[in-house]
Design a protein around this motif. Structure first.
Motif, PDB file in Angstrom:
ATOM      1  N   ALA A 142      67.735  71.295 -13.835  1.00  0.00           N
ATOM      2  CA  ALA A 142      68.916  72.165 -13.870  1.00  0.00           C
ATOM      3  C   ALA A 142      68.561  73.622 -13.611  1.00  0.00           C
ATOM      4  N   THR A 143      67.397  73.870 -13.080  1.00  0.00           N
ATOM      5  CA  THR A 143      66.958  75.246 -12.842  1.00  0.00           C
ATOM      6  C   THR A 143      67.974  76.033 -12.012  1.00  0.00           C
ATOM      7  N   GLY A 144      68.464  75.448 -10.926  1.00  0.00           N
ATOM      8  CA  GLY A 144      69.445  76.140 -10.079  1.00  0.00           C
ATOM      9  C   GLY A 144      70.737  76.448 -10.825  1.00  0.00           C
ATOM     10  N   LEU A 145      71.194  75.524 -11.657  1.00  0.00           N
ATOM     11  CA  LEU A 145      72.408  75.772 -12.457  1.00  0.00           C
ATOM     12  C   LEU A 145      72.201  76.950 -13.399  1.00  0.00           C
ATOM     13  N   ILE A 146      71.055  76.993 -14.037  1.00  0.00           N
ATOM     14  CA  ILE A 146      70.753  78.087 -14.963  1.00  0.00           C
ATOM     15  C   ILE A 146      70.729  79.412 -14.218  1.00  0.00           C
ATOM     16  N   GLU A 147      70.065  79.442 -13.084  1.00  0.00           N
ATOM     17  CA  GLU A 147      69.947  80.679 -12.310  1.00  0.00           C
ATOM     18  C   GLU A 147      71.305  81.181 -11.835  1.00  0.00           C
ATOM     19  N   ILE A 148      72.196  80.278 -11.451  1.00  0.00           N
ATOM     20  CA  ILE A 148      73.498  80.679 -10.919  1.00  0.00           C
ATOM     21  C   ILE A 148      74.512  80.961 -12.018  1.00  0.00           C
ATOM     22  N   LEU A 149      74.597  80.086 -13.034  1.00  0.00           N
ATOM     23  CA  LEU A 149      75.622  80.229 -14.070  1.00  0.00           C
ATOM     24  C   LEU A 149      75.228  81.206 -15.173  1.00  0.00           C
ATOM     25  N   LYS A 150      73.936  81.436 -15.346  1.00  0.00           N
ATOM     26  CA  LYS A 150      73.435  82.342 -16.374  1.00  0.00           C
ATOM     27  C   LYS A 150      74.115  82.079 -17.733  1.00  0.00           C
ATOM     28  N   PRO A 151      73.891  80.885 -18.282  1.00  0.00           N
ATOM     29  CA  PRO A 151      74.519  80.563 -19.561  1.00  0.00           C
ATOM     30  C   PRO A 151      73.966  81.449 -20.674  1.00  0.00           C
ATOM     31  N   ASP A 152      74.712  81.528 -21.754  1.00  0.00           N
ATOM     32  CA  ASP A 152      74.230  82.246 -22.930  1.00  0.00           C
ATOM     33  C   ASP A 152      73.260  81.361 -23.717  1.00  0.00           C
ATOM     34  N   ILE A 153      73.523  80.060 -23.685  1.00  0.00           N
ATOM     35  CA  ILE A 153      72.708  79.081 -24.394  1.00  0.00           C
ATOM     36  C   ILE A 153      72.452  77.904 -23.456  1.00  0.00           C
ATOM     37  N   TYR A 154      71.205  77.444 -23.412  1.00  0.00           N
ATOM     38  CA  TYR A 154      70.870  76.230 -22.690  1.00  0.00           C
ATOM     39  C   TYR A 154      70.458  75.209 -23.737  1.00  0.00           C
ATOM     40  N   ALA A 155      71.169  74.087 -23.799  1.00  0.00           N
ATOM     41  CA  ALA A 155      70.909  73.046 -24.792  1.00  0.00           C
ATOM     42  C   ALA A 155      70.242  71.855 -24.125  1.00  0.00           C
ATOM     43  N   LYS A 156      69.265  71.300 -24.828  1.00  0.00           N
ATOM     44  CA  LYS A 156      68.548  70.134 -24.318  1.00  0.00           C
ATOM     45  C   LYS A 156      68.141  69.290 -25.510  1.00  0.00           C
ATOM     46  N   GLY A 157      67.855  68.029 -25.270  1.00  0.00           N
ATOM     47  CA  GLY A 157      67.477  67.115 -26.341  1.00  0.00           C
ATOM     48  C   GLY A 157      66.181  67.510 -27.021  1.00  0.00           C
ATOM     49  N   GLY A 158      66.090  67.179 -28.308  1.00  0.00           N
ATOM     50  CA  GLY A 158      64.931  67.524 -29.116  1.00  0.00           C
ATOM     51  C   GLY A 158      63.670  66.774 -28.757  1.00  0.00           C
ATOM     52  N   ASP A 159      63.760  65.869 -27.785  1.00  0.00           N
ATOM     53  CA  ASP A 159      62.549  65.209 -27.308  1.00  0.00           C
ATOM     54  C   ASP A 159      61.755  66.134 -26.384  1.00  0.00           C
ATOM     55  N   TYR A 160      62.334  67.291 -26.039  1.00  0.00           N
ATOM     56  CA  TYR A 160      61.639  68.319 -25.268  1.00  0.00           C
ATOM     57  C   TYR A 160      61.092  69.379 -26.210  1.00  0.00           C
ATOM     58  N   THR A 161      60.136  70.127 -25.709  1.00  0.00           N
ATOM     59  CA  THR A 161      59.659  71.344 -26.363  1.00  0.00           C
ATOM     60  C   THR A 161      59.707  72.432 -25.299  1.00  0.00           C
ATOM     61  N   PRO A 162      59.617  73.699 -25.696  1.00  0.00           N
ATOM     62  CA  PRO A 162      59.569  74.740 -24.661  1.00  0.00           C
ATOM     63  C   PRO A 162      58.440  74.523 -23.651  1.00  0.00           C
ATOM     64  N   ASP A 163      57.349  73.911 -24.082  1.00  0.00           N
ATOM     65  CA  ASP A 163      56.219  73.672 -23.176  1.00  0.00           C
ATOM     66  C   ASP A 163      56.454  72.520 -22.206  1.00  0.00           C
ATOM     67  N   THR A 164      57.318  71.562 -22.570  1.00  0.00           N
ATOM     68  CA  THR A 164      57.547  70.401 -21.704  1.00  0.00           C
ATOM     69  C   THR A 164      58.856  70.495 -20.922  1.00  0.00           C
ATOM     70  N   LEU A 165      59.648  71.499 -21.182  1.00  0.00           N
ATOM     71  CA  LEU A 165      60.952  71.651 -20.529  1.00  0.00           C
ATOM     72  C   LEU A 165      60.784  72.268 -19.140  1.00  0.00           C
ATOM     73  N   PRO A 166      61.109  71.518 -18.070  1.00  0.00           N
ATOM     74  CA  PRO A 166      60.894  72.067 -16.723  1.00  0.00           C
ATOM     75  C   PRO A 166      61.750  73.290 -16.424  1.00  0.00           C
ATOM     76  N   GLU A 167      62.868  73.438 -17.103  1.00  0.00           N
ATOM     77  CA  GLU A 167      63.766  74.574 -16.866  1.00  0.00           C
ATOM     78  C   GLU A 167      63.365  75.832 -17.632  1.00  0.00           C
ATOM     79  N   MET A 168      62.317  75.765 -18.452  1.00  0.00           N
ATOM     80  CA  MET A 168      61.969  76.890 -19.327  1.00  0.00           C
ATOM     81  C   MET A 168      61.750  78.209 -18.588  1.00  0.00           C
ATOM     82  N   PRO A 169      61.084  78.242 -17.433  1.00  0.00           N
ATOM     83  CA  PRO A 169      60.966  79.528 -16.731  1.00  0.00           C
ATOM     84  C   PRO A 169      62.329  80.131 -16.371  1.00  0.00           C
ATOM     85  N   ALA A 170      63.275  79.308 -15.952  1.00  0.00           N
ATOM     86  CA  ALA A 170      64.615  79.813 -15.614  1.00  0.00           C
ATOM     87  C   ALA A 170      65.342  80.296 -16.865  1.00  0.00           C
TER      88      ALA A 170
END
Length: 158
Positions: free
Chosen positions: A96-124
């Motif tokens: 969802a990197t492109g969605l984050i970059e375009i929509l600029k949400p205030d909060i990005y929610a993802k399942g707790g099976d991720y961590t900031p280190d394993t989340l591919p969208e974390m740089p965005a």
């Protein structure tokens, strides 16, 4: 409403008071189950509106073998029909990197099976300055598990 990315971007820009704080989440949402509903309810609680990015059929095929079961238009309509959801957008990439970059949400929610280190969208997430919320899984149900159970219980065809 099911939006194109351009429609959604225009709506948020024109009526920010109706959308912000904006929560964005995403996923395949193939074979909806209670885990999906609880997850979306928790995500919505973080903001005024919840936008759900639905992986396109093409991107689901890249992520999961023999999937999706339900076509993207139907998955989008089902998710849009859930009470916590304020908008749905279908996207064609595996993250969802492109969605984050375009929509600029205030909060990005993802399942707790991720961590900031394993989340591919974390740089965005970092680049747009939004807050990451990892939602703990309340109901240990998965679409893959449902499919496996169905296949295990199937009777051979005569």
């Amino acid at each position: 409403m099911i939006f194109t990315l351009e429609q959604l971007q225009a709506q948020i820009a024109e009526y920010p008071q109706n959308w912000r704080p904006l929560v964005l989440t995403n996923g395949c949402f193939d074979l909806l189950h209670m885990g999906h509903l609880r997850y979306l309810q928790q995500a919505k609680a973080f903001g005024r509106s919840l936008i759900v990015g639905i992986n396109s059929d093409r991107s689901v095929q890249q992520l999961k073998p023999n999937r999706p079961i339900i076509p993207q238009a139907q998955r989008a309509e089902l998710v849009m029909g859930l009470k916590p959801v304020d908008g749905v957008v279908i996207f064609d990439s595996i993250t969802a990197t492109g969605l984050i970059e375009i929509l600029k949400p205030d909060i990005y929610a993802k399942g707790g099976d991720y961590t900031p280190d394993t989340l591919p969208e974390m740089p965005a997430v970092r680049d747009c300055g939004c807050r990451l919320e990892l939602i703990q899984i309340e109901v240990a149900t998965s679409t893959s598990g449902i499919i496996e159970k169905i296949l295990a219980q199937s009777l051979p065809l005569l």
